[in-house]
Design a protein around this motif. Structure first.
Motif, PDB file in Angstrom:
ATOM      1  N   GLY A   1       0.808  -1.207   0.000  1.00  0.00           N
ATOM      2  CA  GLY A   1       0.000   0.000   0.000  1.00  0.00           C
ATOM      3  C   GLY A   1       0.843   1.260   0.000  1.00  0.00           C
ATOM      4  O   GLY A   1       2.073   1.208  -0.039  1.00  0.00           O
ATOM      5  N   TRP A   2       0.151   2.413   0.036  1.00  0.00           N
ATOM      6  CA  TRP A   2       0.836   3.698   0.088  1.00  0.00           C
ATOM      7  C   TRP A   2       1.523   3.899   1.426  1.00  0.00           C
ATOM      8  O   TRP A   2       1.124   3.308   2.430  1.00  0.00           O
ATOM      9  CB  TRP A   2      -0.162   4.835  -0.164  1.00  0.00           C
ATOM     10  N   ARG A   3       2.539   4.744   1.426  1.00  0.00           N
ATOM     11  CA  ARG A   3       3.320   5.039   2.631  1.00  0.00           C
ATOM     12  C   ARG A   3       3.147   6.513   2.996  1.00  0.00           C
ATOM     13  O   ARG A   3       3.188   7.388   2.138  1.00  0.00           O
ATOM     14  CB  ARG A   3       4.806   4.761   2.388  1.00  0.00           C
ATOM     15  N   PHE A   4       2.964   6.728   4.298  1.00  0.00           N
ATOM     16  CA  PHE A   4       2.859   8.101   4.789  1.00  0.00           C
ATOM     17  C   PHE A   4       3.915   8.355   5.855  1.00  0.00           C
ATOM     18  O   PHE A   4       4.185   7.476   6.667  1.00  0.00           O
ATOM     19  CB  PHE A   4       1.463   8.345   5.368  1.00  0.00           C
ATOM     20  N   PRO A   5       4.557   9.527   5.808  1.00  0.00           N
ATOM     21  CA  PRO A   5       4.222  10.714   4.997  1.00  0.00           C
ATOM     22  C   PRO A   5       4.854  10.742   3.602  1.00  0.00           C
ATOM     23  O   PRO A   5       4.653  11.704   2.863  1.00  0.00           O
ATOM     24  CB  PRO A   5       4.786  11.861   5.842  1.00  0.00           C
ATOM     25  N   GLU A   6       5.593   9.710   3.220  1.00  0.00           N
ATOM     26  CA  GLU A   6       6.367   9.759   1.973  1.00  0.00           C
ATOM     27  C   GLU A   6       5.531  10.099   0.742  1.00  0.00           C
ATOM     28  O   GLU A   6       5.965  10.862  -0.137  1.00  0.00           O
ATOM     29  CB  GLU A   6       7.075   8.420   1.727  1.00  0.00           C
ATOM     30  N   ASP A   7       4.331   9.512   0.637  1.00  0.00           N
ATOM     31  CA  ASP A   7       3.529   9.678  -0.571  1.00  0.00           C
ATOM     32  C   ASP A   7       2.491  10.795  -0.485  1.00  0.00           C
ATOM     33  O   ASP A   7       1.788  11.064  -1.464  1.00  0.00           O
ATOM     34  CB  ASP A   7       2.802   8.359  -0.883  1.00  0.00           C
ATOM     35  N   ALA A   8       2.402  11.447   0.663  1.00  0.00           N
ATOM     36  CA  ALA A   8       1.286  12.351   0.914  1.00  0.00           C
ATOM     37  C   ALA A   8       1.251  13.534  -0.049  1.00  0.00           C
ATOM     38  O   ALA A   8       0.213  13.830  -0.661  1.00  0.00           O
ATOM     39  CB  ALA A   8       1.322  12.838   2.352  1.00  0.00           C
ATOM     40  N   ALA A   9       2.357  14.234  -0.203  1.00  0.00           N
ATOM     41  CA  ALA A   9       2.344  15.494  -0.956  1.00  0.00           C
ATOM     42  C   ALA A   9       1.952  15.287  -2.412  1.00  0.00           C
ATOM     43  O   ALA A   9       1.203  16.086  -2.987  1.00  0.00           O
ATOM     44  CB  ALA A   9       3.711  16.172  -0.859  1.00  0.00           C
ATOM     45  N   ARG A  10       2.408  14.218  -3.017  1.00  0.00           N
ATOM     46  CA  ARG A  10       2.099  14.029  -4.435  1.00  0.00           C
ATOM     47  C   ARG A  10       0.708  13.449  -4.663  1.00  0.00           C
ATOM     48  O   ARG A  10       0.130  13.596  -5.736  1.00  0.00           O
ATOM     49  CB  ARG A  10       3.162  13.166  -5.112  1.00  0.00           C
ATOM     50  N   LEU A  11       0.138  12.786  -3.644  1.00  0.00           N
ATOM     51  CA  LEU A  11      -1.210  12.247  -3.788  1.00  0.00           C
ATOM     52  C   LEU A  11      -2.291  13.311  -3.625  1.00  0.00           C
ATOM     53  O   LEU A  11      -3.344  13.232  -4.270  1.00  0.00           O
ATOM     54  CB  LEU A  11      -1.450  11.145  -2.756  1.00  0.00           C
ATOM     55  N   ALA A  12      -2.045  14.283  -2.784  1.00  0.00           N
ATOM     56  CA  ALA A  12      -3.091  15.245  -2.425  1.00  0.00           C
ATOM     57  C   ALA A  12      -3.738  15.933  -3.629  1.00  0.00           C
ATOM     58  O   ALA A  12      -4.977  15.971  -3.727  1.00  0.00           O
ATOM     59  CB  ALA A  12      -2.525  16.280  -1.450  1.00  0.00           C
ATOM     60  N   PRO A  13      -2.982  16.481  -4.583  1.00  0.00           N
ATOM     61  CA  PRO A  13      -3.661  17.158  -5.702  1.00  0.00           C
ATOM     62  C   PRO A  13      -4.445  16.208  -6.604  1.00  0.00           C
ATOM     63  O   PRO A  13      -5.452  16.611  -7.204  1.00  0.00           O
ATOM     64  CB  PRO A  13      -2.512  17.831  -6.460  1.00  0.00           C
ATOM     65  N   LEU A  14      -4.017  14.960  -6.698  1.00  0.00           N
ATOM     66  CA  LEU A  14      -4.730  13.999  -7.539  1.00  0.00           C
ATOM     67  C   LEU A  14      -6.029  13.556  -6.877  1.00  0.00           C
ATOM     68  O   LEU A  14      -7.033  13.336  -7.561  1.00  0.00           O
ATOM     69  CB  LEU A  14      -3.832  12.805  -7.842  1.00  0.00           C
TER      70      LEU A  14
END
Length: 266
Positions: free
Chosen positions: A127-140
């Protein structure tokens, strides 16, 4: 109905919805140039058996679901507005292009499940990892909402990550259930299942909906649903298509529904 207000459950209160993943039907079709088995016909049979949703996971290399399938299925589902259409995939590969084009054509899309798979992976495995993936996922996530669909994030059973997923704006999480399936029926199975229970409870506390998928089958699905609260949808493909070789697709979907109904009577 606003897709953010749909329950993802059957009309019978409290029952988990079954979304049939058609990737393996497309994989078989792609081995020849005859157009059989038909992905759209498989969808029709799944709905005849009582499925509440259709799922596809188109890969950039079109190893199974092709771009044409995505749009043909959406056109088919225009006639059944109560059936949910879920497209899975990596939003940094081809998923967003499909979402945008479906919106442009006025075709249905109820849910985008964001999956962090690589191009070369044979199947999703984390699955996704946080906080690593947070910034790029937010706008999508925000863009999918603007297109009128909900977002489900494919997540490992980690209770501590649920608040972060919600803070990003995700509507649901899809719990990656391979570890449960592998441990089912073993001495360590109860401990693994407890981790999914805790994760679902954490998700529900912060207002996330809960989906689940990967290696769920007729033998383990009931145990999962009895132990894990609030599961709104399960997406099942590989095992369901394998069962259909013996039972037929319509009867297989009905059998999965019987498992869901039995679990709801716990």
């Amino acid at each position: 109905m606003n897709p953010f207000q749909t329950t993802g459950q059957t009309a019978e209160r409290g029952l988990t919805a079954l979304s049939v993943n058609l990737n393996k039907v497309a994989l078989l079709r792609n081995t020849r140039h005859l157009g059989i088995p038909s992905v759209t016909r498989a969808a029709e049979l799944a709905l005849q058996g009582g499925a509440q949703g259709i799922t596809v996971h188109p890969r950039p290399d079109e190893r199974h679901i092709r771009a044409g399938d995505v749009y043909e299925l959406a056109e088919l589902l225009q006639a059944t507005p109560h059936i949910e259409y879920n497209i899975e995939g990596n939003p940094f590969h081809n998923l967003m292009d499909f979402a945008r084009e479906l919106k442009r054509r006025g075709l249905p899309l109820h849910q985008c499940t964001f999956v962090p798979d690589s191009v070369e992976q044979s199947t999703s495995d984390h699955g996704w990892r946080f906080p690593e993936d947070a910034a790029r996922l937010a706008p999508l996530i925000a863009e999918v909402h603007a297109l009128g669909a909900r977002v489900s994030l494919f997540m490992d059973p980690q209770p501590q990550a649920m608040a972060a997923a919600r803070e990003l704006g995700a509507d649901r999480v899809e719990l990656y259930t391979e570890t449960f399936a592998s441990a089912h029926g073993t001495p360590g199975g109860a401990a693994v299942l407890a981790g999914f229970t805790a994760t679902a409870e954490a998700a529900l506390r912060v207002g996330l909906g809960v989906n689940a998928g990967h290696d769920l089958n007729r033998a383990n699905l009931g145990d999962f649903l009895r132990a894990v609260p609030g599961v709104q949808e399960v997406s099942i493909g590989h095992a369901l298509v394998a069962d259909a070789l013996e039972l037929g697709l319509v009867e297989t979907v009905r059998d999965y529904q019987r498992v869901i109904h039995t679990a709801a009577r716990r």
